[in-house]
Design an enzyme around this catalytic site. Structure first.
Site, PDB file in Angstrom:
ATOM      1  N   ALA A   1       1.585   1.082 -16.347  1.00  0.00           N
ATOM      2  CA  ALA A   1       1.132   1.061 -14.957  1.00  0.00           C
ATOM      3  C   ALA A   1       1.035   2.525 -14.541  1.00  0.00           C
ATOM      4  O   ALA A   1       2.029   3.157 -14.169  1.00  0.00           O
ATOM      5  CB  ALA A   1       2.135   0.314 -14.097  1.00  0.00           C
TER       6      ALA A   1
ATOM      7  N   ALA B   1       6.990   6.166  -7.583  1.00  0.00           N
ATOM      8  CA  ALA B   1       7.079   5.360  -8.809  1.00  0.00           C
ATOM      9  C   ALA B   1       6.462   3.991  -8.554  1.00  0.00           C
ATOM     10  O   ALA B   1       5.954   3.729  -7.466  1.00  0.00           O
ATOM     11  CB  ALA B   1       8.536   5.232  -9.232  1.00  0.00           C
ATOM     12  N   ASN B   2       6.483   3.110  -9.528  1.00  0.00           N
ATOM     13  CA  ASN B   2       6.051   1.739  -9.303  1.00  0.00           C
ATOM     14  C   ASN B   2       7.025   0.792  -9.990  1.00  0.00           C
ATOM     15  O   ASN B   2       7.971   1.233 -10.642  1.00  0.00           O
ATOM     16  CB  ASN B   2       4.596   1.527  -9.752  1.00  0.00           C
ATOM     17  CG  ASN B   2       4.417   1.773 -11.235  1.00  0.00           C
ATOM     18  OD1 ASN B   2       4.996   1.084 -12.060  1.00  0.00           O
ATOM     19  ND2 ASN B   2       3.635   2.795 -11.571  1.00  0.00           N
ATOM     20  N   ARG B   3       6.784  -0.505  -9.843  1.00  0.00           N
ATOM     21  CA  ARG B   3       7.796  -1.475 -10.272  1.00  0.00           C
ATOM     22  C   ARG B   3       7.684  -1.891 -11.738  1.00  0.00           C
ATOM     23  O   ARG B   3       8.388  -2.789 -12.179  1.00  0.00           O
ATOM     24  CB  ARG B   3       7.728  -2.707  -9.361  1.00  0.00           C
ATOM     25  CG  ARG B   3       8.138  -2.359  -7.925  1.00  0.00           C
ATOM     26  CD  ARG B   3       7.946  -3.529  -7.002  1.00  0.00           C
ATOM     27  NE  ARG B   3       8.690  -4.691  -7.446  1.00  0.00           N
ATOM     28  CZ  ARG B   3       8.386  -5.942  -7.130  1.00  0.00           C
ATOM     29  NH1 ARG B   3       7.332  -6.184  -6.382  1.00  0.00           N
ATOM     30  NH2 ARG B   3       9.122  -6.931  -7.561  1.00  0.00           N
ATOM     31  N   SER B   4       6.833  -1.249 -12.494  1.00  0.00           N
ATOM     32  CA  SER B   4       6.712  -1.628 -13.909  1.00  0.00           C
ATOM     33  C   SER B   4       8.028  -1.345 -14.644  1.00  0.00           C
ATOM     34  O   SER B   4       8.606  -0.266 -14.519  1.00  0.00           O
ATOM     35  CB  SER B   4       5.590  -0.825 -14.561  1.00  0.00           C
ATOM     36  OG  SER B   4       5.639  -0.996 -15.947  1.00  0.00           O
TER      37      SER B   4
END
Ligand code: CTP
Length: 413
Positions: free
Chosen positions: A285, A218-221
């Protein structure tokens, strides 16, 4: 760049709203509606029916709106002849919340025997009502027939909801909670705005790429900037589709939400949504890499440390560009560039390679702006070579600035 600030007011700003309150135990919740609408910049005139006075006083409303709250005592006063007609004519919206079965019946049949029902009959603005009554009263055929008459006439209904009522009974008839009613009021006030009949697609949040049934990359968006863009587009009257990666953020009222997980799913949702779309705002993102294989079963420790091979995901904006040249849709494409170095150079390369009209560049190395927080500091670069650095502002304000530019770009297309 042009100054677009006049387009940036919220839908409540300087609007005249008449809030009718009728006899229901939910009347106390109307005070929150009056308070929030006033705080958002609206002029709120409250009209209480005689039955409402059994539950709440005019003083409560006067205290939160800073304006006189009206009752039937004002119906026969010196200025009475102009009062109801004046309010009915100048209001942008008449909200009756809560509305009782009795007032619903009066509205349906044109009965005008108190200040509120007289005002409703004189009103030339849209009418939005939020019913609150006992389940038996709401489902009664007489009430249902009245609801149908009013719906046919264009009256907007918010609720009622299902749930536990003051009587202890559970069923349909519960007053919808004020934040949701406010969302519907906001949507109604936005109708006919500069983006009316324009179809805007917004992507938001990060995508998640599965390693196995329990783990994802995942990412931090957080999705906050994308959700703010969707709200800002709704505020200008647009028809909004919000394609969102996994996030717990509530859907802005009025937006059509499409939930996706992976970059591939987002690609499919975007390509389907942009047919005849006016604008695409790619705030998501999107993962650039995904596991080459997704394990069907949970990867166990006993197997040793796994080697994960990645492959590239599709670039969504790159896939939109040929569809756009072939069909002309979306008319306007906006990208976002999250960079930790060489912000403007990298953003300009993306603007050109992805064939965008506008790119919103943000420096993710700053701690006070960007991922997860409520503020953002962005620079807008357009295809004509224009560059504008905006100061640190809330993500809602960034969204309003971006939408103001989208509105301007669309005006010529
Ligand atoms: N984007 C996209 N599809 C992808 C990756 C990104 O459509 N697979 C979009 C994003 O939504 C954003 C813009 O492209 O509007 C730029 O995203 P960003 O991640 O900054 O750029 P990338 O093209 O992925 O380049 P890099 O990660 O190498 O900086």
């Amino acid at each position: 760049m042009t100054d677009y600030r006049s387009l940036m007011a919220t839908p409540f700003q300087s609007k005249h709203i008449v809030l009718g309150v009728t006899g229901s135990i939910a009347a106390y919740k109307a005070a929150e509606l009056a308070s929030k609408m006033t705080q958002a910049g609206a002029l709120v005139d409250v009209v209480l029916t005689p039955a409402a006075l059994q539950f709440i006083t005019p003083l409560t409303f006067q205290s939160v709106t800073g304006r006189k709250a009206y009752t039937d005592a004002d119906l026969w006063g010196g200025e009475a002849h102009v009062l109801h007609v004046g309010m009915g004519h100048s209001a942008n919206l008449l909200v009756i919340a809560p509305i009782s079965a009795n007032t619903l019946a009066k509205l349906a049949h044109g009965i005008a025997d108190n200040l509120l029902s007289v005002t409703a009959l004189a009103a030339r603005c849209p009418i939005l009502v939020a019913p609150a009554m006992d389940v038996g009263m709401y489902t009664n055929v007489a009430t249902q027939a009245n609801v149908e008459i009013l719906r046919q006439r264009g009256v907007i209904f918010v609720g009622p909801a299902e749930g536990r009522m003051a009587s202890g009974l559970v069923g349909l008839g519960r007053f919808v909670e004020p934040p949701e009613i406010l969302g519907h009021i906001r949507l109604t006030l936005s109708r006919g705005g500069p983006l009316a009949n324009r179809k805007v697609i917004v992507t938001a949040g990060g995508t998640q790429e599965p390693l196995d049934p329990v783990r994802v990359i995942a990412n931090r968006s957080s999705g906050k900037q994308g959700f703010a863009l969707a709200q800002a587009a709704l505020d200008l009257g647009a028809d909004v589709t919000l394609i969102a990666g996994p996030t717990a953020l509530p859907t802005p009222i009025g937006a059509r939400r499409v939930d996706v997980n992976t970059a591939q799913e987002m690609l499919e949702a975007v390509l389907a949504a942009i047919v005849r779309a006016d604008a695409l705002l790619m705030a998501a993102a999107v993962a650039d890499f995904t596991p080459a294989v997704t394990a069907e079963q949970k990867i166990k420790k006993e197997g040793g440390i796994p080697q994960i091979t990645l492959r590239a995901t599709p670039d969504i904006l790159a896939a939109v560009a040929p569809q756009r040249s072939a069909t002309g849709f979306p008319r306007v494409t906006v990208g976002f560039a999250a960079e930790s170095q060489s912000l403007l150079d990298n953003a300009r390369v993306k603007l050109e390679s992805k064939k965008l009209d506008l790119i919103v560049a943000n420096d993710i190395s700053a701690r006070d702006a960007g991922f997860g927080v409520d503020d953002n500091r962005v620079t807008l670069l357009d295809a004509g070579g224009g560059v504008e650095s905006l100061p640190l502002m809330s993500k809602s304000e960034v969204a309003e600035s971006v939408l103001a530019r989208v509105t301007h770009l669309l005006a010529g297309r």
